[in-house]
Design a protein around this motif. Structure first.
Motif, PDB file in Angstrom:
ATOM      1  N   ALA A 438       0.888  -1.111  -0.024  1.00  0.00           N
ATOM      2  CA  ALA A 438      -0.025   0.107   0.088  1.00  0.00           C
ATOM      3  C   ALA A 438       0.962   1.396   0.020  1.00  0.00           C
ATOM      4  CB  ALA A 438      -0.967  -0.043   1.236  1.00  0.00           C
ATOM      5  N   LEU A 439       2.257   1.084   0.481  1.00  0.00           N
ATOM      6  CA  LEU A 439       2.861   2.256   0.535  1.00  0.00           C
ATOM      7  C   LEU A 439       3.525   2.399  -0.748  1.00  0.00           C
ATOM      8  CD1 LEU A 439       4.564   1.854   4.084  1.00  0.00           C
ATOM      9  CD2 LEU A 439       2.720   3.240   3.413  1.00  0.00           C
ATOM     10  N   GLY A 440       3.593   1.270  -1.535  1.00  0.00           N
ATOM     11  CA  GLY A 440       4.440   1.481  -2.913  1.00  0.00           C
ATOM     12  C   GLY A 440       4.540  -0.007  -3.355  1.00  0.00           C
ATOM     13  N   GLU A 441       3.911  -0.208  -4.649  1.00  0.00           N
ATOM     14  CA  GLU A 441       3.958  -1.607  -5.327  1.00  0.00           C
ATOM     15  C   GLU A 441       5.473  -1.404  -5.962  1.00  0.00           C
ATOM     16  OE1 GLU A 441       0.681  -1.609  -7.902  1.00  0.00           O
ATOM     17  OE2 GLU A 441      -0.625  -2.090  -6.407  1.00  0.00           O
ATOM     18  N   THR A 442       5.823  -2.719  -5.821  1.00  0.00           N
ATOM     19  CA  THR A 442       7.084  -3.042  -6.401  1.00  0.00           C
ATOM     20  C   THR A 442       7.104  -4.835  -6.819  1.00  0.00           C
ATOM     21  OG1 THR A 442       8.106  -3.911  -4.259  1.00  0.00           O
ATOM     22  CG2 THR A 442       8.355  -1.493  -4.710  1.00  0.00           C
ATOM     23  N   PRO A 443       7.767  -4.744  -7.832  1.00  0.00           N
ATOM     24  CA  PRO A 443       7.788  -6.453  -8.110  1.00  0.00           C
ATOM     25  C   PRO A 443       8.191  -7.289  -7.039  1.00  0.00           C
ATOM     26  CG  PRO A 443       8.717  -5.036  -9.779  1.00  0.00           C
ATOM     27  CD  PRO A 443       8.490  -4.130  -8.751  1.00  0.00           C
ATOM     28  N   LYS A 444       9.273  -7.016  -6.341  1.00  0.00           N
ATOM     29  CA  LYS A 444       9.557  -7.829  -5.331  1.00  0.00           C
ATOM     30  C   LYS A 444       8.719  -8.057  -4.315  1.00  0.00           C
ATOM     31  CE  LYS A 444      13.427  -8.548  -1.831  1.00  0.00           C
ATOM     32  NZ  LYS A 444      14.490  -7.753  -1.315  1.00  0.00           N
ATOM     33  N   LEU A 445       8.013  -7.079  -3.728  1.00  0.00           N
ATOM     34  CA  LEU A 445       6.727  -7.201  -2.939  1.00  0.00           C
ATOM     35  C   LEU A 445       5.726  -8.106  -3.196  1.00  0.00           C
ATOM     36  CD1 LEU A 445       6.481  -3.609  -1.465  1.00  0.00           C
ATOM     37  CD2 LEU A 445       7.306  -5.451  -0.235  1.00  0.00           C
ATOM     38  N   TYR A 446       5.290  -8.252  -4.351  1.00  0.00           N
ATOM     39  CA  TYR A 446       4.419  -8.889  -5.162  1.00  0.00           C
ATOM     40  C   TYR A 446       4.983 -10.419  -5.015  1.00  0.00           C
ATOM     41  CZ  TYR A 446       0.641  -5.422  -6.500  1.00  0.00           C
ATOM     42  OH  TYR A 446      -0.324  -4.880  -6.348  1.00  0.00           O
ATOM     43  N   CYS A 447       6.319 -10.561  -5.340  1.00  0.00           N
ATOM     44  CA  CYS A 447       6.880 -11.804  -5.299  1.00  0.00           C
ATOM     45  C   CYS A 447       6.742 -12.193  -3.831  1.00  0.00           C
ATOM     46  CB  CYS A 447       8.462 -11.893  -5.543  1.00  0.00           C
ATOM     47  SG  CYS A 447       8.370 -11.748  -7.552  1.00  0.00           S
ATOM     48  N   ILE A 448       7.153 -11.526  -3.042  1.00  0.00           N
ATOM     49  CA  ILE A 448       7.004 -11.921  -1.563  1.00  0.00           C
ATOM     50  C   ILE A 448       5.428 -12.026  -1.149  1.00  0.00           C
ATOM     51  CG2 ILE A 448       7.214 -11.246   0.929  1.00  0.00           C
ATOM     52  CD1 ILE A 448       9.541  -9.395  -0.188  1.00  0.00           C
ATOM     53  N   LEU A 449       4.648 -11.633  -1.368  1.00  0.00           N
ATOM     54  CA  LEU A 449       3.155 -11.806  -1.305  1.00  0.00           C
ATOM     55  C   LEU A 449       2.844 -13.205  -1.919  1.00  0.00           C
ATOM     56  CD1 LEU A 449       0.689 -11.103  -0.297  1.00  0.00           C
ATOM     57  CD2 LEU A 449       0.039  -9.735  -2.352  1.00  0.00           C
ATOM     58  N   GLY A 450       3.272 -13.629  -3.162  1.00  0.00           N
ATOM     59  CA  GLY A 450       3.215 -14.742  -3.680  1.00  0.00           C
ATOM     60  C   GLY A 450       3.557 -15.889  -3.100  1.00  0.00           C
ATOM     61  N   ASP A 451       5.189 -15.482  -2.204  1.00  0.00           N
ATOM     62  CA  ASP A 451       5.604 -16.701  -1.393  1.00  0.00           C
ATOM     63  C   ASP A 451       4.682 -16.873  -0.391  1.00  0.00           C
ATOM     64  OD1 ASP A 451       7.533 -16.641  -3.315  1.00  0.00           O
ATOM     65  OD2 ASP A 451       8.798 -15.531  -1.998  1.00  0.00           O
ATOM     66  N   THR A 452       4.124 -15.686   0.181  1.00  0.00           N
ATOM     67  CA  THR A 452       3.418 -15.720   1.558  1.00  0.00           C
ATOM     68  C   THR A 452       2.023 -16.532   1.244  1.00  0.00           C
ATOM     69  OG1 THR A 452       4.307 -13.783   2.169  1.00  0.00           O
ATOM     70  CG2 THR A 452       2.327 -14.548   3.254  1.00  0.00           C
ATOM     71  N   THR A 453       1.430 -16.375   0.180  1.00  0.00           N
ATOM     72  CA  THR A 453      -0.100 -16.876   0.011  1.00  0.00           C
ATOM     73  C   THR A 453       0.007 -18.145  -1.056  1.00  0.00           C
ATOM     74  OG1 THR A 453      -0.148 -15.346  -2.029  1.00  0.00           O
ATOM     75  CG2 THR A 453      -0.951 -14.606   0.125  1.00  0.00           C
ATOM     76  N   GLN A 454       1.116 -18.343  -1.511  1.00  0.00           N
ATOM     77  CA  GLN A 454       1.029 -19.572  -2.527  1.00  0.00           C
ATOM     78  C   GLN A 454       0.360 -19.302  -3.782  1.00  0.00           C
ATOM     79  OE1 GLN A 454       3.499 -22.075  -2.289  1.00  0.00           O
ATOM     80  NE2 GLN A 454       4.229 -20.824  -1.051  1.00  0.00           N
ATOM     81  N   ASP A 455      -0.188 -17.947  -3.927  1.00  0.00           N
ATOM     82  CA  ASP A 455      -0.955 -17.387  -5.116  1.00  0.00           C
ATOM     83  C   ASP A 455      -0.265 -17.045  -6.118  1.00  0.00           C
ATOM     84  OD1 ASP A 455      -2.898 -16.527  -7.134  1.00  0.00           O
ATOM     85  OD2 ASP A 455      -3.833 -15.505  -5.506  1.00  0.00           O
ATOM     86  N   ILE A 456      -0.087 -17.717  -7.363  1.00  0.00           N
ATOM     87  CA  ILE A 456       0.776 -17.392  -8.513  1.00  0.00           C
ATOM     88  C   ILE A 456       0.360 -16.204  -9.288  1.00  0.00           C
ATOM     89  CG2 ILE A 456       1.477 -19.825  -8.787  1.00  0.00           C
ATOM     90  CD1 ILE A 456      -0.145 -20.127 -11.434  1.00  0.00           C
TER      91      ILE A 456
END
Length: 778
Positions: A438-456
């Motif tokens: 929410a503070l700033g979208e970055t590719p890395k943060l979305y990758c981390i979110l994918g690791d966390t949720t296992q949502d590809i």
């Protein structure tokens, strides 16, 4: 202005030139310069003056020395300590934060809490602007690139290409040859650690090899009797490193204060292994210690660090620690690696944590001291990476709160989220990730979110947000598809990731395995070749490349790859088996014999019928080997192999049968008595379960027929004729009895097999009658 300008400018341009570089080292210029700059820590005005006064310096010599000084101060505050005063660092924090962002790209970012970033920018910009082609200038340009990479979160192919190009130019310079061998050694050691950090293992090993030859330094692991515990009565073999230096070299590197070594203080284990023989040579100095450190770092990069390999690494590290190198960077890195290895030991965990805490606390030491001297010859990680290991140890003992505090203070968001997941706080981890997004979208943060949720879909979003340039996103997607065995999608994603960043040796290897699974052999070959360009001592990589060539019918290439694999995975019997089979395909009989012996030496109860038959045929039929030698010339070697194998594998039918064939079927080498003895052993090896196994019954029947032929043709006056007749009679009697049981155990529908057994039994009965008749005349 600085209070020490006269001392700094006393170093002339002549002394800093590449021809007098050794003189600069001998005088300890780096350390003297660092002391002058470090003394300004309580005066903010002077610190700001460093940033502003550079333009006013008139002498190019002064500018150069000043830039070197600034580099050392930057290294001191991000790698070794002691830090500048807290008030001063706080006052320039905003400036550092803004400067850090200027280095960031969409897919790679500098660590957010780098200190004194403007000092580094000053050094980098100055050295980049120099147009002279002296070795000294290019060396500092290389160091700026190296330091910048160590500050980044991911490996940068662009920085690697710049570093690789500079190293190539320096190596090709003719005036490198005029340097002293000590300086050349340090130069190539530095190159080795640069390549190691960029994960280009092959080039790293090559540079370290050159450096070793320059000073005639060698080392090896050896065994020596010693004791590990306080109550151990008998000394047992222990690993230790033995070093030898042939050349007469002097190491005049100024001494530095090492971090305090924490004692083990265990009620059972000794502080270190107590060897009975203390005369083993160990010439470890600041000049030679980096070689041991490099080897330890290389072994840590292996796919699986087995217990034996762990002991090897610790032996290298103990060689450094016991050697009293008096180099802060080398000693600290040795402690750092040792702590990584020993954190799994309950008895040593406490020392690991205390040792790291001692290093971390030393960052805030207020005493001005020299620490930066051997940084580029040690590969010492940054302060935050050293402290990160302490957090990892807290996690390993279940102290997630302490680990989270460190990650939070260091602003290591990915590690913080992984620690939350490790603590079972999945919702908290996801919430933190979404808050950061929410503070700033970055590719890395979305990758981390994918690791966390296992949502590809989050990896796909990261790929899209990066403009299809996020190697991390495609790598994660690739592994996802690989785990669910959708190999074509996995390979496509991995190739996209490698297009973005080709310095991923492990991913090249996995991509090759994925291509093999499809199968796409040409693609797999390219992937494994790329992996081996980065690390040419990956035995598994060579073995897999050989398998690809074997599938495409290029047997000579496959053989060469398997041969290379045996060098780097010497103790893996499966690699030797691949080599053995490839040697059989190209008729390299010498390699077959050697490989078969190696497999047996590893304690494997190994026997391959096709290989044994191939060796027997090669000798019996006098086949020509790949080297042009006649097959019969290998008779003694094959016989010696069978003798060795049969002493280790005593109950294998195919082995004894082949051993017998070597005495019965090779023209001019017949020894019928031995051949019959080995056929009898072959029979007994397969006769244990004849009544339950049709396969064993057929083996024994085949063996009895050959035995009958040779025994009945023996000379009647031979001293072995009567014993052999009796053995043959017993064999036929057992075969007939157990054959009937086998036939009775079969279902009534299996008429064809029963008829076959009956046919064999009738033949055996007829042979038995003839044997009994022959015994009447003995």
């Amino acid at each position: 202005m600085l209070g020490s300008e006269d001392a700094i400018t006393s170093l002339t341009l002549h002394e800093l030139s590449d021809n007098e570089y050794s003189e600069k080292i001998k005088r300890g210029a780096y350390w003297e310069l660092m002391k002058h700059i470090s003394k300004i820590e309580d005066d903010q005005a002077c610190y700001v003056d460093i940033l502003e006064s550079f333009k006013s310096l008139e002498s190019e010599n002064t500018k150069f020395v000043f830039a070197v000084s600034a580099m050392n101060v930057f290294i001191q505050n991000n790698f070794t300590g002691p830090l500048l005063s807290a008030d001063l660092l706080t006052s320039i924090k905003d400036e550092d934060s803004a400067a850090v962002k200027s280095y960031n790209t969409l897919n790679n970012a500098m660590y957010s809490l780098v200190k004194c970033t403007k000092l580094f920018g000053l050094c980098r910009d100055y050295f980049s602007s120099l147009t002279d082609s002296s070795i000294t200038t290019m060396l500092f340009q290389l160091r700026c690139i190296f330091v910048e990479q160590m500050l980044m979160e991911d490996i940068s192919p662009e920085l690697f290409e710049k570093a690789d190009r500079l190293i190539g130019v320096i190596e090709d310079r003719s005036d490198v040859q005029s340097m002293s061998k000590e300086i050349k050694c340090k130069l190539f050691v530095e190159f080795g650690f640069v390549y190691l950090y960029f994960q280009h293992i092959s080039k790293s090993r090559r540079c370290m090899g050159i450096a070793q030859k320059l000073i005639g330094f060698s080392f090896k692991l050896t065994g020596a009797l010693g004791k590990r515990t306080k109550y151990q009565e008998r000394a047992l073999p222990q690993l230790r490193v033995e070093t030898i230096i042939e050349e007469n070299v002097t190491d005049e590197t100024p001494l530095e204060n090492e971090p305090q070594m924490i004692d083990l203080n265990d009620d059972t284990l000794l502080e270190k292994i107590s060897f009975e023989d203390n005369n083993i040579q160990n010439s470890v100095t600041n000049l030679t210690a980096p070689f041991l450190l490099h080897m330890a770092s290389l072994k840590l990069k292996d796919f699986a660090l087995e217990e034996m390999l762990r002991e090897e690494v610790i032996a290298f590290l103990e060689g450094i620690i016991e050697g009293k190198t008096f180099s802060y960077c080398i000693a600290t890195h040795a402690f750092f690696i040792r702590s990584r290895l020993e954190q799994t030991s309950i008895r040593k965990l406490s020392r690991c944590m205390e040792q790291l805490e001692e290093v971390v606390l030393g960052f805030d030491c207020k005493k001005v001291c020299a620490r930066t001297g051997s940084l580029f010859q040690s590969g010492l990680p940054t302060m935050w990476k050293q402290e990160k290991l302490l957090a990892v140890m807290y996690t390993s003992i279940g102290s997630h709160k302490s680990a989270l505090e460190i990650y939070n203070r260091l602003q290591m968001r990915e590690e913080q989220i992984n620690a939350l997941i490790g603590a079972g706080k999945y919702e908290t981890a996801e919430k933190l990730t979404r808050t950061l997004l929410a503070l700033g979208e970055t590719p890395k943060l979305y990758c981390i979110l994918g690791d966390t949720t296992q949502d590809i879909t989050h990896y796909e979003k990261a790929w899209e947000l990066s403009g299809e340039s996020s190697a991390r996103a495609m790598k994660s997607l690739g592994y996802h598809y690989f785990n669910i065995k959708d190999y074509r999608k996995a390979l496509s994603c991995m190739q996209n990731s490698l297009d973005c960043n080709y310095l991923q040796g492990g991913l090249w290897f996995t991509a090759g395995c994925t291509a093999l699974a499809i199968p796409e052999f040409e693609t797999a070959i390219k992937c494994f070749q790329s992996s081996l360009q980065i690390d040419d001592e990956n035995g598994q990589g060579w073995s897999n490349l050989g398998a690809c060539f074997e599938k495409t019918g290029e047997m000579q290439k496959a053989f060469n790859c398997y041969k290379e694999a045996t060098k780097h995975s010497f103790n893996d019997w499966r690699v030797w088996e691949n080599f053995l089979c490839a040697a059989a395909q190209i008729k390299d009989f010498a390699s077959m014999i050697f490989a078969y012996r190696q497999i047996i030496s590893f304690g494997q109860k190994y026997c391959d019928r096709k290989i044994l038959n191939c060796l027997v045929s090669a000798v019996r039929d006098n086949m020509t080997s790949v080297s042009g030698e006649a097959g019969i010339s290998y008779y003694d070697k094959v016989l010696d192999l069978f003798k060795f194998a049969s002493s280790k594998v005593t109950t294998n039918f195919d082995l004894w049968k082949s051993y017998a064939a070597m005495h019965l079927d090779v023209k001019g080498k017949e020894d019928v008595d031995k051949g019959i003895d080995y056929l009898i052993k072959a029979y007994h090896s397969a006769s244990l379960h004849i009544e339950r196994s049709m396969e064993d019954f057929l083996k024994c029947t085949e063996c009895s027929k050959v035995l009958y032929t040779y025994v009945m043709s023996q000379q009647k006056d031979s001293p072995t004729y009567a014993p052999h007749l009796q053995s043959l009679k017993s064999i036929l009697q057992i075969l007939i009895t157990k054959g009937h049981k086998l036939s009775e155990s079969m279902s009534g529908d299996d008429v064809e097999t029963k008829d076959l057994i009956t046919e064999y039994l009738n033949s055996a009965k007829k042979q038995l009658e003839e044997v009994e008749e022959a015994q009447l005349f003995v």
